[in-house]
Design a protein around this motif. Structure first.
Motif, PDB file in Angstrom:
ATOM      1  N   LYS A 165      16.858  -6.725  -4.562  1.00 42.01           N
ATOM      2  CA  LYS A 165      15.852  -5.443  -5.398  1.00 42.01           C
ATOM      3  C   LYS A 165      14.610  -5.509  -5.667  1.00 42.01           C
ATOM      4  O   LYS A 165      14.587  -6.586  -6.249  1.00 42.01           O
ATOM      5  CB  LYS A 165      17.222  -4.456  -5.880  1.00 42.01           C
ATOM      6  N   MET A 166      13.885  -5.230  -4.962  1.00 43.04           N
ATOM      7  CA  MET A 166      12.061  -5.703  -5.901  1.00 43.04           C
ATOM      8  C   MET A 166      11.499  -3.781  -6.445  1.00 43.04           C
ATOM      9  O   MET A 166      11.663  -3.433  -5.553  1.00 43.04           O
ATOM     10  CB  MET A 166      11.591  -6.934  -5.236  1.00 43.04           C
ATOM     11  N   ARG A 167      10.969  -4.259  -7.583  1.00 41.97           N
ATOM     12  CA  ARG A 167      10.160  -3.489  -7.790  1.00 41.97           C
ATOM     13  C   ARG A 167       8.775  -3.814  -7.096  1.00 41.97           C
ATOM     14  O   ARG A 167       8.055  -5.314  -7.862  1.00 41.97           O
ATOM     15  CB  ARG A 167      10.210  -3.259  -9.048  1.00 41.97           C
ATOM     16  N   VAL A 168       7.595  -2.458  -6.176  1.00 34.32           N
ATOM     17  CA  VAL A 168       7.116  -3.152  -5.620  1.00 34.32           C
ATOM     18  C   VAL A 168       6.083  -2.420  -5.216  1.00 34.32           C
ATOM     19  O   VAL A 168       6.391  -0.629  -5.288  1.00 34.32           O
ATOM     20  CB  VAL A 168       6.498  -4.186  -4.099  1.00 34.32           C
ATOM     21  N   ASN A 169       4.868  -2.689  -5.141  1.00 35.44           N
ATOM     22  CA  ASN A 169       3.629  -1.697  -5.016  1.00 35.44           C
ATOM     23  C   ASN A 169       3.359  -1.327  -3.894  1.00 35.44           C
ATOM     24  O   ASN A 169       2.085  -2.516  -4.057  1.00 35.44           O
ATOM     25  CB  ASN A 169       2.605  -0.925  -6.013  1.00 35.44           C
ATOM     26  N   SER A 266       4.310   4.735  -3.219  1.00 36.35           N
ATOM     27  CA  SER A 266       4.163   4.022  -4.747  1.00 36.35           C
ATOM     28  C   SER A 266       4.803   2.716  -5.045  1.00 36.35           C
ATOM     29  O   SER A 266       5.654   2.449  -4.355  1.00 36.35           O
ATOM     30  CB  SER A 266       4.868   5.391  -4.814  1.00 36.35           C
ATOM     31  N   LYS A 267       5.055   2.892  -6.347  1.00 36.29           N
ATOM     32  CA  LYS A 267       5.811   1.310  -7.085  1.00 36.29           C
ATOM     33  C   LYS A 267       7.231   2.027  -7.422  1.00 36.29           C
ATOM     34  O   LYS A 267       7.150   2.811  -7.957  1.00 36.29           O
ATOM     35  CB  LYS A 267       4.489   1.219  -7.994  1.00 36.29           C
ATOM     36  N   GLN A 268       8.001   1.621  -6.733  1.00 29.64           N
ATOM     37  CA  GLN A 268       9.633   1.834  -6.539  1.00 29.64           C
ATOM     38  C   GLN A 268      10.438   0.340  -6.256  1.00 29.64           C
ATOM     39  O   GLN A 268      10.160  -0.339  -6.016  1.00 29.64           O
ATOM     40  CB  GLN A 268       9.719   3.007  -5.686  1.00 29.64           C
ATOM     41  N   VAL A 269      11.831   0.551  -6.729  1.00 31.01           N
ATOM     42  CA  VAL A 269      12.261  -0.582  -6.346  1.00 31.01           C
ATOM     43  C   VAL A 269      13.082  -0.275  -5.060  1.00 31.01           C
ATOM     44  O   VAL A 269      13.316   0.732  -4.114  1.00 31.01           O
ATOM     45  CB  VAL A 269      13.983  -0.336  -7.193  1.00 31.01           C
ATOM     46  N   TYR A 270      12.812  -1.396  -3.676  1.00 27.92           N
ATOM     47  CA  TYR A 270      13.437  -1.585  -3.124  1.00 27.92           C
ATOM     48  C   TYR A 270      13.918  -2.190  -2.666  1.00 27.92           C
ATOM     49  O   TYR A 270      14.099  -2.973  -3.308  1.00 27.92           O
ATOM     50  CB  TYR A 270      11.577  -2.031  -1.265  1.00 27.92           C
ATOM     51  N   THR A 271      15.236  -2.116  -1.888  1.00 31.34           N
ATOM     52  CA  THR A 271      16.100  -2.568  -1.112  1.00 31.34           C
ATOM     53  C   THR A 271      16.439  -3.509  -0.343  1.00 31.34           C
ATOM     54  O   THR A 271      15.515  -2.347   0.952  1.00 31.34           O
ATOM     55  CB  THR A 271      17.784  -2.028  -1.293  1.00 31.34           C
ATOM     56  N   ILE A 272      16.333  -4.843   0.158  1.00 30.20           N
ATOM     57  CA  ILE A 272      16.094  -4.982   1.181  1.00 30.20           C
ATOM     58  C   ILE A 272      17.415  -4.889   2.377  1.00 30.20           C
ATOM     59  O   ILE A 272      18.908  -5.061   1.969  1.00 30.20           O
ATOM     60  CB  ILE A 272      16.179  -6.900   1.112  1.00 30.20           C
ATOM     61  N   GLU A 273      17.454  -4.169   3.561  1.00 30.76           N
ATOM     62  CA  GLU A 273      18.247  -4.093   4.204  1.00 30.76           C
ATOM     63  C   GLU A 273      18.659  -4.804   4.384  1.00 30.76           C
ATOM     64  O   GLU A 273      19.034  -5.941   5.415  1.00 30.76           O
ATOM     65  CB  GLU A 273      17.570  -2.599   5.708  1.00 30.76           C
ATOM     66  N   PRO A 274      20.023  -4.592   5.307  1.00 31.00           N
ATOM     67  CA  PRO A 274      21.054  -5.387   5.691  1.00 31.00           C
ATOM     68  C   PRO A 274      20.810  -6.765   6.660  1.00 31.00           C
ATOM     69  O   PRO A 274      21.027  -7.701   6.507  1.00 31.00           O
ATOM     70  CB  PRO A 274      22.392  -4.524   6.758  1.00 31.00           C
ATOM     71  N   SER A 275      20.204  -5.879   7.942  1.00 32.57           N
ATOM     72  CA  SER A 275      19.698  -7.039   9.596  1.00 32.57           C
ATOM     73  C   SER A 275      18.154  -6.902   8.858  1.00 32.57           C
ATOM     74  O   SER A 275      17.540  -7.415   9.927  1.00 32.57           O
ATOM     75  CB  SER A 275      20.416  -6.669   9.780  1.00 32.57           C
ATOM     76  N   GLY A 276      17.681  -7.176   7.767  1.00 32.72           N
ATOM     77  CA  GLY A 276      16.260  -7.358   7.541  1.00 32.72           C
ATOM     78  C   GLY A 276      14.905  -8.550   7.227  1.00 32.72           C
ATOM     79  O   GLY A 276      13.666  -8.481   7.247  1.00 32.72           O
ATOM     80  N   VAL A 277      15.572  -9.329   7.138  1.00 33.83           N
ATOM     81  CA  VAL A 277      14.849 -10.431   7.401  1.00 33.83           C
ATOM     82  C   VAL A 277      14.888 -11.292   8.630  1.00 33.83           C
ATOM     83  O   VAL A 277      15.458 -11.485   9.102  1.00 33.83           O
ATOM     84  CB  VAL A 277      14.974 -12.104   5.837  1.00 33.83           C
TER      85      VAL A 277
END
Length: 368
Positions: A165-169, A266-277
């Motif tokens: 989880k990362m907070r990004v704008n 907007s600035k919010q917490v994002y989660t890397i999805e299961p097969s997202g990298v």
């Protein structure tokens, strides 16, 4: 000898001849000959002017602030066609596509300052990934570190896994400065040595805020590159293509930029999805960052010790983002006070440092 009346008929002409007024007749004949000669000359000039090719129209004109900017006489190949011919395996990323010149009226939101018909972005409110962070010789102040403490601007490569989880704008400017046509860009001076000429050309006052922006961008483009790095400031889409193909030694390239696919960025917490990298490049990539200037300028540089990825993110507020991530495996030449080291509490050259690229930045890499 009396006053000579105008000759306006054959009868008058004969009357003067028989009356002995021959000098008047000679003068009249001379005037007639001169008039005919002038008419012939005018006719020949008209024929020559019609036969000669017209002078070429100006290739580009810049309308004053609030108007439109357009290419008056198109080149034989458009920037888009040049891109697709040179780089057939990749589309133009949105960051470059939005910088292409169009005939549409340029948007000028309240937080943009325009000069000479083009627009320069001023800082967007809120915490965001800002350009100085990508100047690796830049020393961040404590004020800047505190202002970004609640955002994930830089992170470790070990955090690039599903579930992190990362907070990004990911907010991007609503509009962008436009690339000049290549023929114009190549003819416009672009160096600190030509600063007075540049300011005059752009109608910018030497001591104005706009002049300071121009001065800083020129200085940035003239900085000495890091060891093993190649730098170039592109002022046209075609020059981006040329720099990419020469630097990476291939035409089989992939060009990507961060795209918000749904929702509000907007600035919010994002989660890397299961097969997202997904790995985009393992070295052999370059990045292009937009610079503040009177027209579109991208600061492009090779990144031989950089790994690039595309990452699928899901925001807490429902936003979906296909983000581009750059991970720098060798940071030993960076400024020890760079914001990445201060935020991650690590030293130069110790661990790979990663960051997201904003939507108006581009990564170009060799295709797999």
């Amino acid at each position: 000898m009396g006053q000579v009346a105008p000759i306006n008929s054959m009868e008058t002409h004969l009357r003067r001849y028989h009356s002995g007024d021959r000098p008047a007749i000679l003068r009249s004949n001379l005037c007639d000959s001169m008039a005919r000669y002038i008419l012939v000359l005018l006719f020949l000039c008209a024929v020559i002017a019609e036969a000669a090719p017209p002078p070429p129209p100006p290739r580009f004109r810049i309308i004053p602030r609030g108007g439109t900017a357009q290419e008056v006489a198109g080149s034989s190949i458009t920037p888009e066609a040049y891109w697709h011919q040179a780089l057939p395996s990749t589309d133009i990323p949105i960051a470059f596509r939005s910088s292409l010149l169009t005939d549409s009226k340029l948007a000028t939101p309240a937080w943009w300052r325009g000069i000479y018909g083009f627009i320069i972005p001023s800082p967007i409110g809120g915490v965001n990934v800002t350009l100085p962070n990508f100047n690796y010789q830049y020393a961040a102040t404590q004020t800047q570190v505190r202002a970004n403490a609640n955002s994930t601007i830089f992170f470790r490569q070990t955090d690039l896994v599903a579930g992190s989880k990362m907070r990004v704008n990911f907010a991007a400017p609503a509009s962008a400065a436009k690339f000049l046509p290549r023929s114009v860009a190549d003819s416009v001076p672009f160096s600190s040595a030509k600063l007075p000429e540049i300011l005059s050309l752009l109608s910018v006052k030497p001591r104005s805020a706009e002049a300071d922006i121009v001065r800083k961008t020129l200085k940035r483009c003239e900085e000495t590159p890091l060891a093993g790095e190649t730098r170039f400031c592109a002022t046209s889409l075609e020059s981006v293509v040329d720099f990419s193909t020469v630097s990476l030694g291939s035409r089989d390239l992939a060009a990507v930029s961060t795209v918000v696919t749904s929702g509000k960025p907007s600035k919010q917490v994002y989660t890397i999805e299961p097969s997202g990298v997904k790995k985009l490049a393992d070295g052999g990539a370059l990045a292009c960052h937009p610079e503040k200037y009177a027209y579109a300028v991208f600061y492009c540089h090779t990144a031989p010790s950089t790994k690039a990825y595309t990452v699928s993110l899901a925001g807490a507020e429902g936003t979906k983002v296909e983000a581009v991530v750059a991970c720098h495996t060798d940071t030993s030449k960076w400024n020890p006070k760079h914001i990445a080291f201060q935020m991650l509490k690590v030293k130069p050259g110790t661990v790979p440092v990663c960051h997201f690229l904003p939507p108006d930045h581009v990564v170009i890499a060799r295709s797999h």
